[in-house]
Write a protein that holds these residues in place. Structure first.
Motif, PDB file in Angstrom:
ATOM      1  N   ARG A   1      -6.872   5.894 -13.265  1.00 48.75           N
ATOM      2  CA  ARG A   1      -7.887   4.841 -13.150  1.00 48.75           C
ATOM      3  C   ARG A   1      -7.923   3.907 -14.353  1.00 48.75           C
ATOM      4  NH1 ARG A   1     -12.314   4.799  -9.671  1.00 48.75           N
ATOM      5  NH2 ARG A   1     -12.638   2.848 -10.751  1.00 48.75           N
ATOM      6  N   ASN A   2      -7.674   4.433 -15.546  1.00 45.69           N
ATOM      7  CA  ASN A   2      -7.782   3.593 -16.731  1.00 45.69           C
ATOM      8  C   ASN A   2      -6.493   2.871 -17.087  1.00 45.69           C
ATOM      9  OD1 ASN A   2     -10.440   4.238 -16.997  1.00 45.69           O
ATOM     10  ND2 ASN A   2     -10.126   5.763 -18.572  1.00 45.69           N
ATOM     11  N   ARG A   3      -5.341   3.387 -16.684  1.00 45.81           N
ATOM     12  CA  ARG A   3      -4.078   2.774 -17.091  1.00 45.81           C
ATOM     13  C   ARG A   3      -3.221   2.303 -15.917  1.00 45.81           C
ATOM     14  NH1 ARG A   3      -6.215   2.361 -21.375  1.00 45.81           N
ATOM     15  NH2 ARG A   3      -5.834   3.632 -23.198  1.00 45.81           N
ATOM     16  N   LEU A   4      -2.942   3.216 -15.001  1.00 45.85           N
ATOM     17  CA  LEU A   4      -1.953   2.911 -13.969  1.00 45.85           C
ATOM     18  C   LEU A   4      -2.453   1.990 -12.869  1.00 45.85           C
ATOM     19  CD1 LEU A   4      -0.341   6.430 -13.537  1.00 45.85           C
ATOM     20  CD2 LEU A   4       0.506   4.511 -14.852  1.00 45.85           C
ATOM     21  N   GLN A   5      -3.722   2.047 -12.548  1.00 47.78           N
ATOM     22  CA  GLN A   5      -4.240   1.265 -11.438  1.00 47.78           C
ATOM     23  C   GLN A   5      -4.180  -0.240 -11.723  1.00 47.78           C
ATOM     24  OE1 GLN A   5      -8.310   2.023 -10.351  1.00 47.78           O
ATOM     25  NE2 GLN A   5      -7.843   1.787  -8.202  1.00 47.78           N
ATOM     26  N   GLN A   6      -4.280  -0.621 -12.971  1.00 46.36           N
ATOM     27  CA  GLN A   6      -4.253  -2.032 -13.310  1.00 46.36           C
ATOM     28  C   GLN A   6      -2.846  -2.628 -13.238  1.00 46.36           C
ATOM     29  OE1 GLN A   6      -6.518   0.026 -14.789  1.00 46.36           O
ATOM     30  NE2 GLN A   6      -8.091  -1.078 -13.701  1.00 46.36           N
TER      31      GLN A   6
ATOM     32  N   PHE B   1       0.830  -1.199   0.000  1.00 47.56           N
ATOM     33  CA  PHE B   1       0.000   0.000   0.000  1.00 47.56           C
ATOM     34  C   PHE B   1       0.868   1.254   0.000  1.00 47.56           C
ATOM     35  CE2 PHE B   1      -2.215   3.322   2.427  1.00 47.56           C
ATOM     36  CZ  PHE B   1      -3.298   3.522   1.577  1.00 47.56           C
ATOM     37  N   ILE B   2       1.908   1.276   0.828  1.00 49.77           N
ATOM     38  CA  ILE B   2       2.815   2.428   0.881  1.00 49.77           C
ATOM     39  C   ILE B   2       3.542   2.596  -0.445  1.00 49.77           C
ATOM     40  CG2 ILE B   2       4.909   3.310   1.995  1.00 49.77           C
ATOM     41  CD1 ILE B   2       3.816   2.093   4.609  1.00 49.77           C
ATOM     42  N   LEU B   3       3.973   1.492  -1.052  1.00 44.36           N
ATOM     43  CA  LEU B   3       4.609   1.566  -2.363  1.00 44.36           C
ATOM     44  C   LEU B   3       3.659   2.146  -3.410  1.00 44.36           C
ATOM     45  CD1 LEU B   3       6.682  -1.730  -2.700  1.00 44.36           C
ATOM     46  CD2 LEU B   3       7.537   0.602  -2.544  1.00 44.36           C
ATOM     47  N   GLU B   4       2.398   1.771  -3.331  1.00 41.18           N
ATOM     48  CA  GLU B   4       1.417   2.289  -4.293  1.00 41.18           C
ATOM     49  C   GLU B   4       1.202   3.789  -4.098  1.00 41.18           C
ATOM     50  OE1 GLU B   4      -1.144   2.097  -7.498  1.00 41.18           O
ATOM     51  OE2 GLU B   4       0.223   0.577  -6.778  1.00 41.18           O
TER      52      GLU B   4
END
Length: 101
Positions: free
Chosen positions: A58-63, A7-10
């Motif tokens: 939301r469309n690219r990086l979250q995945q 979570f911290i890395l994210e």
């Protein structure tokens, strides 16, 4: 413990991408809004940029992040189109208002 580390890395990854995105897009804001323009117009333009970053995240990086979840879904086409329209409207209104002064 490992979940907290991911979570911290994210969060760090989000901040780094946001800094890169703003470093790339801030010349656009300074191109349209010189230093003598009022502050509200720049805030509208920055709101438009944050909307564009939100769509990109939301469309690219979250995945592709370090914090996978079954809830990580890209935005729907309708929501993406609405957010693009909102960003374009914010940026257009900011440009229009800056040239009125």
């Amino acid at each position: 413990m490992f979940l907290l580390f991911r979570f911290i890395l994210e969060i760090i990854r989000i901040l780094i991408w946001m800094a890169i995105f703003l470093a790339v897009t801030s010349p656009v804001v300074t191109l349209f809004f010189p230093q003598s323009s009022p502050g509200e117009n720049i805030l509208l333009a920055q709101a438009a940029l944050f909307l564009l970053y939100f769509i990109f995240y939301r469309n690219r990086l979250q995945q592709s992040g370090w914090f996978p979840s079954k809830h990580n879904q890209p935005l729907s086409r309708r929501a993406t189109a609405l957010l693009y329209l909102s960003a374009a409207t914010c940026f257009s209104v900011a440009i229009f208002m800056s040239y009125l002064h």
